[in-house]
Enzyme design. Structure first.
Site, mmCIF file in Angstrom:
data_model
loop_
_atom_site.group_PDB
_atom_site.id
_atom_site.type_symbol
_atom_site.label_atom_id
_atom_site.label_comp_id
_atom_site.label_asym_id
_atom_site.label_seq_id
_atom_site.Cartn_x
_atom_site.Cartn_y
_atom_site.Cartn_z
ATOM 1 N N ASP A 8 0.857 -1.181 0.000
ATOM 2 C CA ASP A 8 0.000 0.000 0.000
ATOM 3 C C ASP A 8 0.897 1.236 0.000
ATOM 4 O OD1 ASP A 8 -1.684 2.101 0.606
ATOM 5 O OD2 ASP A 8 -2.622 1.108 2.321
ATOM 6 N N ILE A 9 0.774 2.050 -1.020
ATOM 7 C CA ILE A 9 1.655 3.213 -1.174
ATOM 8 C C ILE A 9 1.547 4.174 0.012
ATOM 9 C CG2 ILE A 9 0.083 4.722 -2.467
ATOM 10 C CD1 ILE A 9 2.474 5.322 -4.370
ATOM 11 N N GLY A 30 -9.669 4.141 -5.679
ATOM 12 C CA GLY A 30 -8.332 3.604 -5.922
ATOM 13 C C GLY A 30 -7.259 4.212 -5.027
ATOM 14 N N VAL A 31 -6.110 4.422 -5.620
ATOM 15 C CA VAL A 31 -4.974 4.937 -4.859
ATOM 16 C C VAL A 31 -5.258 6.367 -4.386
ATOM 17 C CG1 VAL A 31 -3.555 5.792 -6.782
ATOM 18 C CG2 VAL A 31 -2.449 4.790 -4.828
ATOM 19 N N ASP A 32 -5.972 7.115 -5.161
ATOM 20 C CA ASP A 32 -6.345 8.499 -4.808
ATOM 21 C C ASP A 32 -7.168 8.516 -3.515
ATOM 22 O OD1 ASP A 32 -6.683 11.246 -5.112
ATOM 23 O OD2 ASP A 32 -8.180 11.081 -6.710
ATOM 24 N N SER A 115 -2.921 5.055 -14.122
ATOM 25 C CA SER A 115 -3.916 4.701 -15.154
ATOM 26 C C SER A 115 -4.231 3.202 -15.243
ATOM 27 C CB SER A 115 -3.521 5.210 -16.557
ATOM 28 O OG SER A 115 -3.673 6.602 -16.656
ATOM 29 N N GLY A 117 -5.697 1.171 -13.101
ATOM 30 C CA GLY A 117 -6.860 0.699 -12.362
ATOM 31 C C GLY A 117 -8.130 1.170 -13.033
ATOM 32 N N TYR A 119 -8.828 3.751 -14.657
ATOM 33 C CA TYR A 119 -8.666 4.352 -15.988
ATOM 34 C C TYR A 119 -8.373 3.333 -17.089
ATOM 35 C CZ TYR A 119 -9.093 9.231 -14.400
ATOM 36 O OH TYR A 119 -9.552 10.436 -13.915
HETATM 37 N N1 AR6 Z 1 -1.282 1.442 -3.043
HETATM 38 C C1 AR6 Z 1 -0.683 1.103 -4.202
HETATM 39 N N2 AR6 Z 1 -1.327 0.857 -5.343
HETATM 40 C C2 AR6 Z 1 -2.674 0.954 -5.323
HETATM 41 C C3 AR6 Z 1 -3.387 1.307 -4.158
HETATM 42 C C4 AR6 Z 1 -2.639 1.555 -2.984
HETATM 43 N N3 AR6 Z 1 -3.211 1.901 -1.821
HETATM 44 N N4 AR6 Z 1 -4.719 1.323 -4.470
HETATM 45 C C5 AR6 Z 1 -4.825 0.980 -5.759
HETATM 46 N N5 AR6 Z 1 -3.597 0.739 -6.283
HETATM 47 P P1 AR6 Z 1 -6.258 3.572 -9.702
HETATM 48 P P2 AR6 Z 1 -6.113 5.134 -12.204
HETATM 49 C C6 AR6 Z 1 -3.214 0.376 -7.664
HETATM 50 O O1 AR6 Z 1 -7.614 3.084 -10.054
HETATM 51 O O2 AR6 Z 1 -6.324 3.929 -13.019
HETATM 52 C C7 AR6 Z 1 -9.490 7.506 -8.905
HETATM 53 O O3 AR6 Z 1 -10.869 7.529 -8.695
HETATM 54 C C8 AR6 Z 1 -4.252 -0.272 -8.528
HETATM 55 O O4 AR6 Z 1 -4.269 -1.675 -8.299
HETATM 56 O O5 AR6 Z 1 -6.023 4.035 -8.311
HETATM 57 O O6 AR6 Z 1 -5.032 6.102 -12.607
HETATM 58 C C9 AR6 Z 1 -8.949 8.868 -9.314
HETATM 59 O O7 AR6 Z 1 -9.602 9.914 -8.641
HETATM 60 C C10 AR6 Z 1 -3.748 0.066 -9.923
HETATM 61 O O8 AR6 Z 1 -2.733 -0.856 -10.335
HETATM 62 O O9 AR6 Z 1 -5.808 4.819 -10.641
HETATM 63 C C11 AR6 Z 1 -9.234 8.885 -10.780
HETATM 64 O O10 AR6 Z 1 -10.564 9.263 -11.037
HETATM 65 C C12 AR6 Z 1 -3.073 1.430 -9.747
HETATM 66 O O11 AR6 Z 1 -2.919 1.592 -8.327
HETATM 67 C C13 AR6 Z 1 -9.011 7.452 -11.210
HETATM 68 O O12 AR6 Z 1 -9.240 6.669 -10.028
HETATM 69 C C14 AR6 Z 1 -3.872 2.613 -10.274
HETATM 70 O O13 AR6 Z 1 -5.246 2.400 -10.063
HETATM 71 C C15 AR6 Z 1 -7.597 7.200 -11.648
HETATM 72 O O14 AR6 Z 1 -7.516 5.888 -12.164
#
Ligand code: AR6
Length: 165
Positions: A8-9, A30-32, A115, A117, A119
């Site tokens: 987890d970042i 997601g990560v955000d 991008s 997840g 996206y």
């Molecule tokens: N730590 C590390 N990696 C993670 C974590 C975490 N806690 N949580 C998810 N991931 P995503 P995107 C991974 O969906 O595709 C949001 O709603 C996940 O498995 O977080 O860029 C924003 O507000 C995946 O491999 O980001 C935007 O609207 C990677 O992080 C949108 O999502 C990215 O997944 C951005 O989508």
């Protein structure tokens, strides 16, 4: 040094962690979502003052309750099939984030798989862009450590395979 970590970042102690944000910078899933939850409400307050960020660009805030010092928010492209400049925009996320490190004397940074997840970017292609761009620029940007933080082992193995080439 470039490393791959699974986890987890929001738990990582680095100078800066990168957030895969959206162009409003007002949080999401997601990560955000994880970063905003762990950083606390002051992060959202600072993000509101920035008034958004275009796709492919990046901006920086403090990290508040996170163990890192700074959060670099970058907005990855939504995957639409590859014909909407997605590859260039994704590379630009890494370039803009590394440039912020250079400009602010940050030597250690952690990237999530931008991008990959919500996206919907195809993972192999996204990993290729992430690794190529970071390998190309990290020394010139004064970095001593870049970590690719993956949520799952299958993503981490894609990074390891690409880095060993
Ligand atoms: N730590 C590390 N990696 C993670 C974590 C975490 N806690 N949580 C998810 N991931 P995503 P995107 C991974 O969906 O595709 C949001 O709603 C996940 O498995 O977080 O860029 C924003 O507000 C995946 O491999 O980001 C935007 O609207 C990677 O992080 C949108 O999502 C990215 O997944 C951005 O989508």
């Amino acid at each position: 040094m470039i490393r791959v970590e699974v986890g987890d970042i929001t738990m990582l102690r680095s100078e800066a962690i990168v957030n895969a944000a959206n162009s409003t910078l007002l949080g999401g899933g997601g990560v955000d979502g994880a970063i905003h939850r762990a950083a606390g409400p002051q992060l959202l307050a600072e993000c509101k003052s920035i008034k958004g960020c275009p796709t492919g660009q990046a901006c920086m805030t403090l990290a508040y309750d996170l163990p890192a010092q700074y959060v670099i928010h970058t907005v990855g492209p939504i995957w639409h099939g590859g014909g909407r400049n997605e590859a260039r925009l994704l590379a630009s996320c890494y370039e803009a984030s590394l440039k912020l490190c250079l400009d602010n004397g940050i030597q250690r940074v952690v990237f999530p798989a931008i991008s990959c997840g919500i996206y919907g970017y195809p993972r192999e292609q996204a990993v290729d862009i992430a690794v190529c761009t970071v390998l190309d620029l990290y020394q010139r940007c004064g970095l001593v450590e870049v970590v690719f933080c993956c949520f799952d082992e299958s993503m981490a193995s894609l990074y390891r395979q690409r880095l060993s080439r």
